[in-house]
Design an enzyme around this catalytic site. Structure first.
Site, PDB file in Angstrom:
ATOM      1  N   GLU A 108       0.890  -1.161   0.000  1.00 16.25           N
ATOM      2  CA  GLU A 108       0.000   0.000   0.000  1.00 16.25           C
ATOM      3  C   GLU A 108       0.925   1.207   0.000  1.00 16.25           C
ATOM      4  OE1 GLU A 108      -1.839   2.906   0.506  1.00 16.25           O
ATOM      5  OE2 GLU A 108      -2.287   2.386   2.576  1.00 16.25           O
ATOM      6  N   CYS A 123      -2.027   8.945   2.660  1.00 13.52           N
ATOM      7  CA  CYS A 123      -1.813   8.609   1.245  1.00 13.52           C
ATOM      8  C   CYS A 123      -3.080   8.846   0.421  1.00 13.52           C
ATOM      9  CB  CYS A 123      -1.344   7.174   1.119  1.00 13.52           C
ATOM     10  SG  CYS A 123      -2.341   6.055   2.079  1.00 13.52           S
TER      11      CYS A 123
END
Ligand code: ADP
Length: 489
Positions: free
Chosen positions: A262, A296
């Site tokens: 990720e 993010c």
């Protein structure tokens, strides 16, 4: 009041390594300082693990693997559910610890405890259903039976970042434990205390010894590389920068490790002329300021259609100007400090670069004096094409506003990136909402909302934003192998 909470929260966090179900110092007794980003004071000293500690933790995980895989799913589910309850029982303590070591406002830290605990509840439910998954059928030629089942991947290394010290852990640990994998986790060195307290919560919930190891360290590369090279490790799951993710994928190739990544994002947020502008300002504020922009999925590029550019920009600037920057323990704080000086300086450099190249600064943009790694809410517009923050993940409270005229232009600009994690669309036209959402090259799209994270939803990216999904029914699959048995009757 805050002082009492602070002392109690710090006292609750263990400061040693968690290996084989017990707490112990690092071999060689090395330790490092965890710093409060709000005032740069030292919060605690915690054990600084080295490769021999990592090897111990992996030994225990390997020893525990068969028993844990053989533990009935319902028992694994019960432990996760008890850990969920434990997290919520200790909500204030954990939230305070998150705020102390990471900096986010306490209200957001409480939200992270609820969100993080939610993964344990979600995956405890996944675990209960695990053995019902599978297939039984006859092969097309009618000769024999095909049986498909699932089994755990095996010992797993988890590496987590500092921005969600709890939730990035529970999202991985919950899925791995539900699937039947023992894990060793290495939290970010800036925020080890939350993960250590989480280990204690899992221990209290009845997790067998060895199934979880926690290694805090200042030498991530030196600790992780030998573990990945050890053939007994079968999987790695990483959340962090694309740079480190690529490095780890390279290392994982040697042993053909199952890999979940990720990585970074560069999320576009699109506001169309037909949007509810107040809702778009709300959404942009949360997509920008949640976690101080250190996420993010934070809106990195805000594209606004020309008809509402002035109104949206004015309202967003007004909103961000009203946000108070300060210690996350202060209830009036809307924006805490950045995680460290390096991160604060990186944000400042990106803003300075844009301004030097001709961007217009509408708000903020100046590092305040005094202790703490603060950066103010900042708004930029008229950003030139060569500004670094168009392509770089800002990871700070900086709203970068770009104009557009047509839907096609907006989609083209939004997709013009190597990343593809999150995106956001604001419009009242349902057809446009779906058309644009489907055209955006990202793993997740929020329509008329600025938050997409949910344990029940598949979190993950495409392109260089990563491999695999966390949460949802897919999350547990990352820790399972498919096993096929051909049965001749
Ligand atoms: P950031 O720049 O946001 O801190 P990183 O990708 O550097 O993001 O960090 C995410 C996690 O990866 C942290 O736990 C960090 O310690 C770890 N990490 C950093 N470099 C390496 C490396 N070379 N090998 C393994 N883990 C690493």
């Amino acid at each position: 009041m805050a002082e009492i909470d602070r002392a109690a929260a710090l006292a609750a966090a263990p400061a040693e390594l968690f290996i084989g179900g017990r707490w112990r110092p690092a071999r060689g007794r090395a330790a490092f300082e965890v710093v409060d980003p709000a005032d740069e004071s030292v919060l605690r000293r915690v054990a600084d693990a080295g490769p021999s500690d990592a090897s111990d933790a992996l030994d225990h995980a390997v020893d525990a693997a068969a028993d844990w895989a053989g533990t009935v799913p319902q028992r694994r589910a019960d432990i996760l559910r008890a850990a969920h309850d434990g997290l919520l029982r200790r909500r204030e303590e954990i939230a305070t610890l998150i705020t102390l070591e990471m900096g986010k406002p306490l209200a957001e830290a409480r939200g992270e405890v609820d969100y993080g605990a939610g993964f344990f509840r979600w995956f405890s439910e996944s675990a209960s259903r695990l053995h019902l998954d599978g297939d039984y059928g006859v092969e097309p030629g009618g000769q024999y039976r095909i049986i498909t089942t699932k089994r755990p991947v095996g010992p797993t290394l988890l590496i987590t970042p500092w921005n969600f010290p709890l939730a990035m852990g529970t999202r991985k640990i919950g899925a791995a434990l539900a699937a039947g994998c023992p894990v060793v986790i290495k939290p970010a060195e800036q925020t080890p205390l939350t993960m250590l307290l989480l280990a204690e919560v899992l221990r209290e919930a009845g997790l067998p010894d060895g199934v979880l190891g926690v290694l805090t360290t200042t030498d991530a590369a030196g600790l992780v590389q030998p573990m990945i090279a050890d053939p007994r490790l079968r999987k790695i799951s990483f959340t962090g920068s694309t740079r480190v993710g690529k490095l780890l994928l390279g290392q994982a190739a040697e042993g053909v490790l199952r890999s979940s990544m990720e990585l970074g994002g560069n999320a576009p947020l699109l506001v169309f002329d037909d949007a509810d502008i107040d809702a778009a300002v709300d959404g942009a504020t949360v997509a920008k300021l949640r976690n101080g922009g250190e996420s993010c999925v934070a809106a990195n590029r805000i594209y606004v259609q020309s008809g509402v550019l002035e109104e949206f920009t004015g309202k967003l600037t007004e909103r961000l100007a009203a946000v108070r920057t300060g210690s996350g323990l202060d209830p009036d704080t809307g924006l805490g400090p950045m995680i460290d000086a390096r991160q604060r300086d990186k944000v400042a450099e990106l803003v300075d670069d844009a301004v030097e190249r001709g961007a217009e600064l509408l708000l903020g943009g100046k590092v305040p004096g005094g202790p703490g790694y603060f950066y103010p809410p900042t708004v930029l517009r008229a950003i030139p094409a060569d500004a670094e923050l168009r392509t770089e993940e800002i990871f700070g409270p900086v709203a970068a506003i770009y104009p557009f005229d047509t839907e096609e232009q907006a989609i083209g600009a939004a997709n013009d990136t190597r990343f593809g994690l999150a995106s956001y669309v604001f419009t009242k036209d349902l057809s446009r909402a779906m058309r644009v959402a489907e055209a955006l090259d990202s793993g997740m799209t929020g329509v008329n909302r600025g938050v997409v994270s949910n344990p029940a939803a598949a979190f993950g990216g495409i392109k260089e934003s990563g491999l695999g999904r966390e949460g949802s029914s897919e999350g547990i699959e990352e820790y399972l192998e498919t096993k096929y048995i051909g049965l001749q009757l």
